[in-house]
Design a protein around this motif. Structure first.
Motif, PDB file in Angstrom:
ATOM      1  N   GLN A 125     -17.249   4.896   9.697  1.00 20.98           N
ATOM      2  CA  GLN A 125     -17.203   3.600  10.392  1.00 20.98           C
ATOM      3  C   GLN A 125     -15.927   2.847  10.056  1.00 20.98           C
ATOM      4  O   GLN A 125     -15.360   2.169  10.918  1.00 20.98           O
ATOM      5  N   ALA A 126     -15.473   2.963   8.823  1.00 18.29           N
ATOM      6  CA  ALA A 126     -14.236   2.293   8.424  1.00 18.29           C
ATOM      7  C   ALA A 126     -13.044   2.866   9.174  1.00 18.29           C
ATOM      8  O   ALA A 126     -12.172   2.115   9.643  1.00 18.29           O
ATOM      9  N   LEU A 127     -12.990   4.189   9.325  1.00 16.50           N
ATOM     10  CA  LEU A 127     -11.895   4.799  10.088  1.00 16.50           C
ATOM     11  C   LEU A 127     -11.952   4.371  11.544  1.00 16.50           C
ATOM     12  O   LEU A 127     -10.914   4.084  12.163  1.00 16.50           O
ATOM     13  N   ALA A 128     -13.154   4.323  12.113  1.00 17.67           N
ATOM     14  CA  ALA A 128     -13.289   3.888  13.507  1.00 17.67           C
ATOM     15  C   ALA A 128     -12.826   2.447  13.672  1.00 17.67           C
ATOM     16  O   ALA A 128     -12.216   2.091  14.683  1.00 17.67           O
TER      17      ALA A 128
ATOM     18  N   ALA B 228     -25.575  10.429   2.939  1.00 16.54           N
ATOM     19  CA  ALA B 228     -25.243  10.184   4.339  1.00 16.54           C
ATOM     20  C   ALA B 228     -24.750   8.755   4.531  1.00 16.54           C
ATOM     21  O   ALA B 228     -23.897   8.498   5.382  1.00 16.54           O
ATOM     22  N   ALA B 229     -25.270   7.817   3.728  1.00 17.24           N
ATOM     23  CA  ALA B 229     -24.863   6.416   3.855  1.00 17.24           C
ATOM     24  C   ALA B 229     -23.395   6.245   3.491  1.00 17.24           C
ATOM     25  O   ALA B 229     -22.664   5.495   4.154  1.00 17.24           O
ATOM     26  N   VAL B 230     -22.934   6.933   2.462  1.00 16.73           N
ATOM     27  CA  VAL B 230     -21.530   6.840   2.057  1.00 16.73           C
ATOM     28  C   VAL B 230     -20.635   7.456   3.112  1.00 16.73           C
ATOM     29  O   VAL B 230     -19.598   6.888   3.479  1.00 16.73           O
TER      30      VAL B 230
ATOM     31  N   ALA C 149     -14.771  10.072  -4.909  1.00 16.74           N
ATOM     32  CA  ALA C 149     -14.260   8.702  -4.975  1.00 16.74           C
ATOM     33  C   ALA C 149     -13.463   8.325  -3.733  1.00 16.74           C
ATOM     34  O   ALA C 149     -13.394   7.152  -3.371  1.00 16.74           O
ATOM     35  N   THR C 150     -12.874   9.310  -3.080  1.00 21.45           N
ATOM     36  CA  THR C 150     -12.063   9.038  -1.892  1.00 21.45           C
ATOM     37  C   THR C 150     -12.897   8.380  -0.805  1.00 21.45           C
ATOM     38  O   THR C 150     -12.439   7.456  -0.128  1.00 21.45           O
ATOM     39  N   LEU C 151     -14.111   8.855  -0.614  1.00 23.06           N
ATOM     40  CA  LEU C 151     -14.950   8.326   0.456  1.00 23.06           C
ATOM     41  C   LEU C 151     -15.410   6.905   0.195  1.00 23.06           C
ATOM     42  O   LEU C 151     -15.798   6.192   1.126  1.00 23.06           O
ATOM     43  N   VAL C 152     -15.350   6.473  -1.057  1.00 23.18           N
ATOM     44  CA  VAL C 152     -15.671   5.082  -1.396  1.00 23.18           C
ATOM     45  C   VAL C 152     -14.424   4.211  -1.278  1.00 23.18           C
ATOM     46  O   VAL C 152     -14.492   3.058  -0.843  1.00 23.18           O
ATOM     47  N   ALA C 153     -13.279   4.759  -1.654  1.00 26.84           N
ATOM     48  CA  ALA C 153     -12.046   3.973  -1.658  1.00 26.84           C
ATOM     49  C   ALA C 153     -11.511   3.715  -0.262  1.00 26.84           C
ATOM     50  O   ALA C 153     -10.982   2.631   0.018  1.00 26.84           O
ATOM     51  N   VAL C 154     -11.623   4.679   0.643  1.00 27.31           N
ATOM     52  CA  VAL C 154     -11.033   4.528   1.979  1.00 27.31           C
ATOM     53  C   VAL C 154     -11.581   3.307   2.723  1.00 27.31           C
ATOM     54  O   VAL C 154     -10.801   2.553   3.330  1.00 27.31           O
TER      55      VAL C 154
END
Length: 212
Positions: free
Chosen positions: A125-128, A117-119, A69-74
């Protein structure tokens, strides 16, 4: 904003599995994070009194562990920062840095995280994209206080992560990089071993021997 079927499924794989996680994330995009620093307050609070930010992070990061869930929430958090640029998000940057340090160090549940891989790409990309928010946030940071310095440190760490420089990011985040004998501190030695990086250790050894 809507979540894909995979993202909806992954949001159910959080620390405590609260089914309202998606609802809270979407609410943050419109209402903002609520009060940062709330966790330092003591007393009994109803759920409605607990800021959305607090409700979410308790689900996606616990004692150094990250979840699917973390990778979706970030990415939602990163979008929220862009929607509320007038707010100072220093505490959130610290948590984002901790999350990415945990992820790249393999502190996940399960190991490895079972996401597409898409998630993962959307997460990175969000962190960048946080790089665009850093000038404004750095201007708001108070680097004359320990907390403020920690926030700046987190921002620089995230900048390195966003550029794909995980090794540099871990160096930025380390409170202490080298010992008195010019050897790496244990946490960084452990990360070097996991990441296969030894160049810095070799350079430090050469300096200790009197090399350049």
């Amino acid at each position: 904003m809507t979540f894909t079927p995979e993202e909806q499924r992954l949001l159910g794989q959080s620390c405590h599995g609260d089914p309202r996680l998606a609802q809270w994330l979407l609410a943050m995009l419109g209402l903002g994070p609520g009060e940062y620093g709330f966790s330092a307050r003591s007393g009994f609070f109803t759920e409605e009194e607990v800021p959305l930010y607090e409700r979410v992070w308790r689900q996606i990061w616990h004692q150094g562990t990250v979840y699917p869930a973390t990778l979706v929430a970030v990415p939602v958090w990163c979008e929220m920062i862009g929607r509320f640029p007038q707010l100072y998000h220093g505490e959130l940057y610290v948590l984002l840095a901790l999350i990415e340090c945990s992820r790249t160090a393999g502190n996940t549940c399960p190991v490895p995280l079972e996401v597409s891989a898409a998630v993962t790409r959307k997460y990175k990309q969000a962190l960048a994209g946080l790089a665009q928010t850093l000038p404004t946030q750095l201007a708001l940071a108070d680097d004359s206080t320990p907390d403020g310095l920690g926030h700046v440190q987190a921002m620089l760490t995230l900048l390195a992560f966003g550029h794909g420089q995980a090794y540099a990011a871990h160096l930025c985040w380390g409170a202490q990089i080298i010992n008195a004998d010019l050897s790496l501190t244990p946490p960084l030695r452990d990360y070097e071993a996991r990441s296969g990086r030894t160049a810095l250790s070799d350079q430090l050894k050469a300096r200790r021997r009197g090399g350049p």
